[in-house]
Scaffold this active site. Structure first.
Site, short mmCIF file in Angstrom:
data_model
loop_
_atom_site.label_atom_id
_atom_site.label_comp_id
_atom_site.label_asym_id
_atom_site.label_seq_id
_atom_site.Cartn_x
_atom_site.Cartn_y
_atom_site.Cartn_z
CG ASP A 113 -6.15 -2.44 -3.99
OD1 ASP A 113 -6.72 -1.64 -3.32
OD2 ASP A 113 -5.08 -2.91 -3.76
CG HIS A 154 -5.54 -2.59 0.08
ND1 HIS A 154 -4.84 -1.98 -1.03
CD2 HIS A 154 -4.96 -1.82 1.05
CE1 HIS A 154 -4.13 -1.16 -0.82
NE2 HIS A 154 -3.80 -1.10 0.68
CB SER A 202 -0.84 -0.03 1.23
OG SER A 202 -2.07 0.91 1.07
#
Length: 522
Positions: A464, A492, A236
């Site tokens: 995502d 995600h 991320s």
């Protein structure tokens, strides 16, 4: 509130809600297979590459003294770094908390593997000790020392501190979709109060928590761990940190995995709007699945119909919050929206979201409040981790604000609501948080090429919610040696979440140095 550009792995988002995610555990109760090394010190060999300049040499020559963390199998230490890299050695340092779990063997030791869970503001040490250090593939843990650190401004590393628990409770309940001038003024006042508290409580650290600073800390960590090259898995926001490192130090790149990638070339407004569309994509997948389930509280029909019913529910709790079990925190629109967004990070949370929505529609908001608390990292005793404070501090330094003021949000609202009819308005107003920040941005959107770096694996998931797939495509295209690995799926990030194809490709890269072919799809 403040849900845009908060980018974390699914494990760090929902663990506090008690979920057991695919490939991820919410706690650190499992016993590691082998104890970490008991060697008290680790020194960087004199041959370790370091930036030129005498002022930095003592930092690169320092030794780490390891101690027991109180978590079986893990050791902890503290690393000194310059508070301001433009003026190192001026008597102003920052303490960077570090943790490791020694390679368990058998097999050749490959050095350290540094991991970061995202955020910005996520605790790397918490992630390491609760998941990565015991949950990464056994073959990877056998050959690497698993290492992480809390980036500057985060948790154990000179944390940014803003509002206290009761004030944060109030802040997270402020209406994030203002319907009239009074509500708009209340939202602006909340952002100003938050920023003023950060300035008051964190004056020393606040100007020095940029991603560039954290990336320089990571090179310092590489050296004091004794590694010639940095081996790293960033998820991320951790992909932006890793890509920034690679661009600063391309000759020191070892094996880098950037999972759930960000696009460093996108300005704040575009990032927020793209992320809004990402959550709409995730909600569409949830809505299609929900309509097939017998316990779907949003009824049947296509995603538009399901979304309209969810939006109507948000409107109702905006007008009349429902009890949540906490008399000081009834479930209003702000907390309900955050709870729903938290569950969209991972498809394994969809059943919990259906259950929480069902309960809330029947007058019990406890389930959605629990999801919102997991997102904000609020503990049962009312204390918050410094996640939201650090998140704002880093984002607001890294780029100029998305909006100049409320009028700019008004102008952008149609595009946000087009990107997501359900979440667009709230995520647009959330982008106002940096407008009133006390520190001027020191960075800007820019292309990161890391020219000359060894192969870097960039991972993107097609649906995502938080880091849209096109960001991974963009980053892989920018990096001189980027290799795009695609997971056609929901949720995600991709590594360690149930895809044998993804895990096999990444494990082979980490263990053998063989990057998957650019464009490989799973």
């Amino acid at each position: 509130m403040d849900t845009s550009r908060l980018l974390r792995t699914t494990g760090t988002v929902i663990a506090a809600a008690g979920l057991l995610l695919s490939g991820c555990t919410s706690g650190g109760s499992g016993e590691p297979r082998a104890a970490a090394s008991t060697s008290p010190e680790s020194a960087a060999p004199s041959a370790q590459p370091a930036p030129d300049g005498a002022a930095m040499r003592p930092y690169y020559a320092q030794k780490l003294t390891w101690r027991d963390c109180g978590v079986p199998g893990f050791q902890c230490s503290t690393m000194k770094a310059p508070l301001d890299y433009a003026n190192p050695g001026a008597g102003q340092d920052v303490d960077i908390a570090v943790s490791r779990r020694a390679a368990t063997g058998p097999g050749k030791r490959l050095g350290s593997l540094v991991v970061n869970p995202g955020g910005p503001g996520g605790s790397g040490i918490g992630y390491l000790q609760a998941y990565a250090g015991i949950g990464y593939p056994a073959a990877v843990r056998a050959q690497y020392d698993m290492v992480s650190f809390d980036p500057r401004g985060v948790e154990r590393s000179s944390p940014v501190e803003c509002l206290n628990g009761p004030a944060m409770d109030k802040y997270t309940q402020v209406d994030q979709t203002p319907d009239d001038p009074a509500e708009r003024a209340e939202l602006v006042a909340a952002f100003k109060e938050f920023a003023d508290a950060c300035r008051t409580n964190s004056k020393r650290i606040l100007p020095h928590v940029s991603t560039v600073g954290a990336a320089r800390d990571m090179d310092l960590l590489r050296a004091v761990l004794g590694d010639q090259k940095l081996n790293y898995v960033g998820a991320s926001y951790g992909t932006l940190l890793g890509a920034t490192y690679a661009d600063l130090f391309p000759d020191r790149v070892g094996r880098l995995v950037l999972d759930g990638a960000m696009d460093p070339e996108r300005a704040a407004l575009d990032l927020n709007r793209d992320q809004t569309a990402g959550f709409d994509t995730a909600f569409t997948a949830f809505a299609k699945d929900c309509a097939k389930q017998t316990d779907c509280p949003l009824g049947k029909g296509g995603p538009d119909a399901v979304g309209a019913r969810l939006k109507e529910f948000f409107r109702k709790v905006d007008a009349q919050p429902v009890p949540s079990g906490d008399p000081n925190r009834p479930l209003g629109e702000a907390l309900a929206t955050t709870g729903a967004i938290a569950a969209l990070y991972d498809e394994s949370a969809w059943p919990q979201l259906r259950e929480a929505l069902t309960s809330a529609m029947n007058g019990d908001g406890a389930g959605l409040l629990s999801l919102a608390d997991s997102y904000y990292e609020r503990e049962a005793d009312g204390k918050y981790a410094n996640l939201m404070s650090a998140n704002a501090a880093v984002n607001c330094l890294d780029q100029p604000p998305a909006f100049s003021g409320p009028e700019a949000v008004d102008a952008a609202l149609p595009s946000f609501e087009k990107a997501s009819p359900v979440f667009g308005a709230g995520l647009a107003w959330a982008g106002l948080n940096c407008t009133y920040w006390p520190e001027k941005a020191t960075g800007k959107a820019k292309r990161l090429t890391a020219k000359g770096a060894a192969p870097i694996v960039v991972v993107g998931t097609t649906r995502d919610p938080a880091t849209p797939y096109k960001w991974a495509q963009a980053l892989a295209g920018q990096l001189d040696s980027g290799s795009l690995l695609t997971y056609d799926g929901d949720g995600h990030t991709a590594y360690g979440r149930g895809s044998d194809c993804i895990d096999t490709a990444i494990n082979r890269y980490l263990l053998e140095g063989k990057a998957p072919q650019d464009g490989k799809k799973c």
